[in-house]
Write an enzyme that holds these catalytic residues in place. Structure first.
Site, short mmCIF file in Angstrom:
data_model
loop_
_atom_site.label_atom_id
_atom_site.label_comp_id
_atom_site.label_asym_id
_atom_site.label_seq_id
_atom_site.Cartn_x
_atom_site.Cartn_y
_atom_site.Cartn_z
N HIS A 24 36.74 39.90 36.41
CA HIS A 24 35.53 39.31 37.00
C HIS A 24 34.36 39.44 36.03
O HIS A 24 33.62 38.48 35.80
CB HIS A 24 35.21 40.02 38.32
CG HIS A 24 33.92 39.60 38.95
ND1 HIS A 24 33.85 38.70 39.99
CD2 HIS A 24 32.63 39.97 38.69
CE1 HIS A 24 32.58 38.51 40.33
NE2 HIS A 24 31.82 39.28 39.56
N GLU A 25 34.21 40.62 35.47
CA GLU A 25 33.11 40.84 34.52
C GLU A 25 33.34 40.06 33.22
O GLU A 25 32.38 39.63 32.59
CB GLU A 25 32.94 42.33 34.24
CG GLU A 25 32.58 43.16 35.47
CD GLU A 25 31.35 42.64 36.20
OE1 GLU A 25 30.44 42.08 35.55
OE2 GLU A 25 31.31 42.77 37.44
N HIS A 28 31.81 36.78 33.43
CA HIS A 28 30.38 36.73 33.08
C HIS A 28 30.18 36.89 31.57
O HIS A 28 29.32 36.23 30.98
CB HIS A 28 29.62 37.85 33.80
CG HIS A 28 29.60 37.73 35.29
ND1 HIS A 28 29.18 36.59 35.94
CD2 HIS A 28 29.93 38.62 36.26
CE1 HIS A 28 29.26 36.80 37.25
NE2 HIS A 28 29.72 38.01 37.47
#
Length: 442
Positions: A24-25, A28
């Site tokens: 998920h990170e 980003h």
């Protein structure tokens, strides 16, 4: 051995969730670096740092509290001074918090970083960066759903008989204890046996259980020739389906209720048999529709989350039962994973498939939850960027001066309120999952 399997199930999901958070990170991190935003930290977890290593301009590491992760980008909030600096705000707790947030966002800004600040990005780039995390969870969910459907398959009825009912009984009633005097079902009267494979019904080749069910229902009161494969040989017999009341079901298989709230019934042909079930691999075209159905169900839970949390609280502190379709914490997810893994009577492949499906559901839930348009969730940052774009567009249409980047730091008071509510929600769900866990196995 059961305890070991339970622990392995918990570890499987725990590692899967940790990897999901890390990816998920990454969702980003990658677009931020592609758009040349300076990323100072990529961390999994919160609190004290357990391990870290700096590569280039970014520090990568793990922290002590495994409750999420974050990517730190310089210039997340715009400065509050005309010269581009951060000046102390007027007195007040919220003003002080906003100033501290701006200071942290700009403390690593150095010479040459003027065009690498997050707040200076065009709106569309901000949205891509903030949607990268939920998109990664969605991608993981799609991949795992594909593995589940295409690799393990889904249970489907076959044309092999699992049971042959001895007695005819009305819908909702049970067979009498003494079955020697009951009215035999057409299947029992014709001599069908468990293990028979129905190959021909009324002169038509049987290729699936659904087709045969439709033929049986349309053949009430008529003698029909049936051929079955038994012990390697074809056996032909005659069977006469009887007219009986059966519940009406919708496309999903759920029983339809009438105006009085009772199961609706219809008169159809019936012979009294039940099929075996087998795992059948699904085509790739089935993956996205399945993901879509899951997203709709999860969205329904999120929309009704306050009401469902009230139900969880009532169940946790009273004798009321838990809603099996309600929200659960990662403690509950881990418990379910452990129980699935410890079911030694279930084939290993079926247990692994259930764990894969559970992990897919967690990722889809993370995707939807992070899209809620409230800070500190990703959806809150997206909402702020959209507001900034709308404000700038309106100013341009009206011939006014560009208002500049939206100062999302002004929403920090709301952010802290939402974060506090999320902590309370997490604590409530964990407590409920400990004292009154959801029993998904009935």
């Amino acid at each position: 051995m059961t305890v070991v399997l339970f622990i392995l199930g918990v570890v499987f999901v725990a590692v899967g969730v940790a990897v999901s958070i890390a990816l998920h990170e990454v969702g980003h991190l990658v677009p931020a670096k592609l758009f040349r935003v300076r990323v100072t930290k990529y961390m999994i977890g919160f609190g004290p740092t357990l391990w870290s290593r700096k590569k280039g301009e970014t520090e990568y590491g793990f922290k002590a509290i495994p409750a999420g992760g974050y990517v730190a980008m310089i210039g997340m909030y715009p400065p509050n001074a005309a010269d581009g600096s951060v000046r102390p705000s007027s007195t007040g707790m919220f003003q002080t918090l906003a100033t501290e947030a701006r200071s942290l966002a700009h403390e690593d800004v150095g010479p040459g970083d003027e065009h690498r600040l997050f707040y200076r990005l065009p709106v569309w780039k901000k949205i891509i960066i903030m949607l990268g995390g939920p998109f990664m969870n969605l991608l993981i969910g799609v991949v795992l759903t594909g593995v589940l459907l295409m690799g393990f398959g889904t249970p489907q009825a076959t044309t092999t008989l699992a049971e042959v009912n001895a007695c005819q009984v009305a819908y909702g009633q049970s067979a009498p204890a003494d079955q020697s005097t009951c009215n035999k079902t057409p299947a029992a009267a014709a001599g069908l046996k468990p293990g028979d494979v129905i190959t021909v019904f009324d002169g038509k080749a049987v290729t699936g259980w659904a087709d045969m069910t439709a033929w049986i229902r349309a053949s009430a009161g008529r003698q029909v020739p049936v051929t079955v494969r038994r012990a390697g040989q074809d056996v032909t017999m005659t069977i006469t389906p009887v007219l009986t009341a059966r519940p009406v079901t919708d496309a999903s298989g759920a029983v339809v209720l009438d105006s009085k709230g009772q199961p609706a019934t219809q008169e159809v042909g019936f012979i009294g048999v039940g099929p075996t079930s087998a795992m059948v691999a699904q085509p790739a075209s089935a993956v996205l529709p399945a993901v879509g159905e899951s997203l709709v169900k999860i969205s329904g839970v999120v929309v009704n989350l306050p009401q469902r949390l009230v139900g969880v609280a009532k169940a946790a502190f009273s004798s009321e039962p838990r809603d099996p379709n309600g929200p659960i914490s990662m403690v509950g997810v881990g418990r379910v994973a452990g129980e699935v893994a410890a079911m030694e009577q279930v084939p290993l492949s079926a247990r692994i498939a259930t764990l894969v499906g559970l992990l897919a559901g967690v990722n889809l839930a993370l995707c939807i939850f992070n899209l809620i348009p409230l800070l500190p969730l990703d959806g809150g940052h997206v909402a702020g960027a959209l507001y900034e774009g709308a404000r700038r567009r309106a100013a341009k249409l009206l011939g006014r001066k560009d208002p500049g980047a939206f100062d999302i730091a002004k929403l920090l008071p709301l952010t802290y309120v939402v974060a506090s509510l999320l902590l309370v929600m997490g604590a409530l769900l964990m407590y409920a999952d400990i004292v009154k866990p959801i029993n998904i196995f009935g």
